[in-house]
Design an enzyme around this catalytic site. Structure first.
Site, PDB file in Angstrom:
ATOM      1  N   GLN A 244       4.790 -12.833   6.245  1.00 57.17           N
ATOM      2  CA  GLN A 244       5.463 -11.880   7.117  1.00 57.17           C
ATOM      3  C   GLN A 244       6.594 -12.558   7.875  1.00 57.17           C
ATOM      4  O   GLN A 244       6.464 -13.693   8.323  1.00 57.17           O
ATOM      5  CB  GLN A 244       4.447 -11.312   8.105  1.00 57.17           C
ATOM      6  CG  GLN A 244       4.980 -10.245   9.029  1.00 57.17           C
ATOM      7  CD  GLN A 244       3.876  -9.641   9.874  1.00 57.17           C
ATOM      8  OE1 GLN A 244       2.699  -9.873   9.636  1.00 57.17           O
ATOM      9  NE2 GLN A 244       4.249  -8.864  10.870  1.00 57.17           N
TER      10      GLN A 244
ATOM     11  N   LEU B  10       0.167 -14.309   4.680  1.00 59.63           N
ATOM     12  CA  LEU B  10       0.138 -13.211   3.710  1.00 59.63           C
ATOM     13  C   LEU B  10       0.366 -13.720   2.293  1.00 59.63           C
ATOM     14  O   LEU B  10      -0.230 -13.239   1.329  1.00 59.63           O
ATOM     15  CB  LEU B  10       1.216 -12.185   4.070  1.00 59.63           C
ATOM     16  CG  LEU B  10       1.613 -11.208   2.962  1.00 59.63           C
ATOM     17  CD1 LEU B  10       0.504 -10.205   2.719  1.00 59.63           C
ATOM     18  CD2 LEU B  10       2.922 -10.521   3.283  1.00 59.63           C
TER      19      LEU B  10
ATOM     20  N   ARG C 244      -5.194  -5.273   5.329  1.00 59.70           N
ATOM     21  CA  ARG C 244      -4.950  -6.405   6.223  1.00 59.70           C
ATOM     22  C   ARG C 244      -3.824  -6.080   7.210  1.00 59.70           C
ATOM     23  O   ARG C 244      -3.945  -6.320   8.419  1.00 59.70           O
ATOM     24  CB  ARG C 244      -4.583  -7.641   5.397  1.00 59.70           C
ATOM     25  CG  ARG C 244      -4.299  -8.911   6.198  1.00 59.70           C
ATOM     26  CD  ARG C 244      -3.878 -10.017   5.230  1.00 59.70           C
ATOM     27  NE  ARG C 244      -3.792 -11.341   5.853  1.00 59.70           N
ATOM     28  CZ  ARG C 244      -2.687 -11.891   6.327  1.00 59.70           C
ATOM     29  NH1 ARG C 244      -1.544 -11.205   6.288  1.00 59.70           N
ATOM     30  NH2 ARG C 244      -2.695 -13.111   6.841  1.00 59.70           N
TER      31      ARG C 244
ATOM     32  N   HIS D  69      -2.928 -15.354  13.686  1.00 55.44           N
ATOM     33  CA  HIS D  69      -3.599 -16.648  13.487  1.00 55.44           C
ATOM     34  C   HIS D  69      -4.090 -17.240  14.801  1.00 55.44           C
ATOM     35  O   HIS D  69      -4.019 -18.447  15.034  1.00 55.44           O
ATOM     36  CB  HIS D  69      -2.681 -17.627  12.738  1.00 55.44           C
ATOM     37  CG  HIS D  69      -2.236 -17.102  11.407  1.00 55.44           C
ATOM     38  ND1 HIS D  69      -3.102 -16.957  10.356  1.00 55.44           N
ATOM     39  CD2 HIS D  69      -1.031 -16.641  10.987  1.00 55.44           C
ATOM     40  CE1 HIS D  69      -2.440 -16.448   9.317  1.00 55.44           C
ATOM     41  NE2 HIS D  69      -1.191 -16.227   9.693  1.00 55.44           N
TER      42      HIS D  69
END
Length: 394
Positions: free
Chosen positions: A9, A88, A112, A194
């Site tokens: 991303q 990703l 997701r 994250h």
């Protein structure tokens, strides 16, 4: 040794699908729309920067375009020995190696993105890149800052991403600059990815991962959470879920790829972010990117220039005069005939399986020594499907 890497991303761009609309690989966009029930073509062609910035849109569009690029590159006959993806991009790497079926991967990526979007909406967060400071000093700056701020990505030498609550990220960035960082760059993302802020998304993703088949990848894939190459299917569900709340060890992943012999890194998908990171991390490596059809010829020329004078055997079986390959007649999803397997005698014209509805027939008589394509895998035209020894059947 060649590695394919896949972006995450943040690499998306408005109109990034436009160069591909007349390419045969564009069919993957239609398949993706059917798989997830969204108009992926509209994301790739019509969405503006603000719309693409939304996590549910950026992840799906980046993944699908990466697969379009992969499909186009594989149609040239190019192969790779190992793969990795940034965040990703790990889903792209697993799909490229056959560990995930394409339609399953599309649905997982859509889920997701949706889960991370909801988690971000519920818990305000942001991310910023700290430039020009050693990894351990960035980590210390976060640890010594009051509030919720963590290291989210170890990307390259002098490039670390921090994430968390906006005020804490600002304070952590200021502490990093006080420790010697050259610059703090705010990232245009809508959440603290994250980090522990993504725990609700992790719980939701676990349920989606439990519903899909994950196979052993055809070549090793380096995992984000520990930078270890893996060639089996045992831990990927846990790794993909853990990835949401753990820092991406991309710098270590690049070192892991170099350690196993990779000399050429090819980024497949929108942007050139990973290519830049590779050049910063390994100045001796060849780093290339393919994001548009016009870049495929340059990619092939670069591979030709770097190829050894005598082809090297990278693994697998050597084909002797009594052995033949059966190849795919077209690009598409492979389905194996239920009666076909290792040791099966076949005659000329026998059906091995189907690709996109077309029969894969053997032009030879012999005995199947191995099925080289995986059930549900996307294969390219002329990709080997089966290996057989001739003369054993009539």
């Amino acid at each position: 040794m060649l590695a394919f890497t896949f972006p995450g991303q943040g690499s998306q761009l408005p109109g990034m699908g436009e160069p591909w609309t007349s390419h045969e690989s564009w069919e993957l966009v239609i398949e993706a729309s059917d798989a997830c029930g969204r108009d992926v073509a509209a994301l790739l062609l019509d969405a503006d920067a603000d719309e693409l910035r939304h996590t549910r849109n950026s992840q799906l569009s980046t993944f699908v375009l990466s697969m379009v690029v992969l499909d186009a590159v594989e149609r040239t006959g190019a192969t790779f020995s190992i793969a990795a993806g940034h965040s990703l991009g790990e889903y792209s790497a697993l799909t490229a190696t056959g560990a995930l079926a394409y339609d399953d991967a599309v649905r997982l990526v859509a889920e997701r993105g949706e889960a991370m979007q909801i988690a971000a909406d519920e818990h305000d967060g942001t991310m910023a890149a700290v430039l020009g400071l050693d990894d351990n000093l960035v980590a210390e700056a976060c640890e010594n800052t009051d509030g919720d701020v963590w290291v989210a990505n170890y990307n390259a030498p002098g490039q670390v991403v921090i994430a968390g609550a906006p005020d804490a990220v600002a304070a952590g960035g200021a502490a990093a600059k006080a420790a010697g960082a050259k610059r703090l760059m705010q990232l245009q993302v809508g959440g603290a990815f994250h980090t522990p802020f993504m725990q609700p998304a992790r719980d939701r993703l676990r349920k989606a991962l439990a519903e899909v088949e994950i196979r052993a990848p055809s070549v090793p894939v380096v995992a984000n959470v520990d930078a270890r190459p893996r060639s089996d299917d045992n831990e990927w569900r846990s790794l993909l879920a853990q990835q949401l709340t753990s820092p991406v060890l991309w710098r270590a992943s690049l070192h892991a790829l170099t350690d196993v012999g990779v000399t050429t890194f090819v980024e497949l998908g929108p942007g050139k972010v990973l290519t830049g990171m590779t050049k910063r991390t390994n100045k001796a490596a060849t780093a290339l990117s393919v994001g548009a059809p016009s870049e495929i010829d340059a990619f092939m020329e670069a591979l030709a220039d770097s190829a050894p004078a005598v082809p090297a055997v990278l693994g697998g079986e050597n084909l002797y005069v009594t052995e033949r390959l059966i190849v795919s007649p077209c690009a598409g999803i492979f389905a194996l005939d239920s009666d076909m397997g290792d040791g099966q005698p076949i005659k000329v014209g026998d059906v091995i399986g189907h690709v996109a509805g077309e029969e894969v027939r053997s032009p030879f008589a012999g005995t199947v020594m191995g099925i080289m394509a995986v059930e549900g895998e996307r294969v390219t035209a002329r990709q080997p499907i089966a290996w057989l020894r001739t003369g054993d059947a009539t």
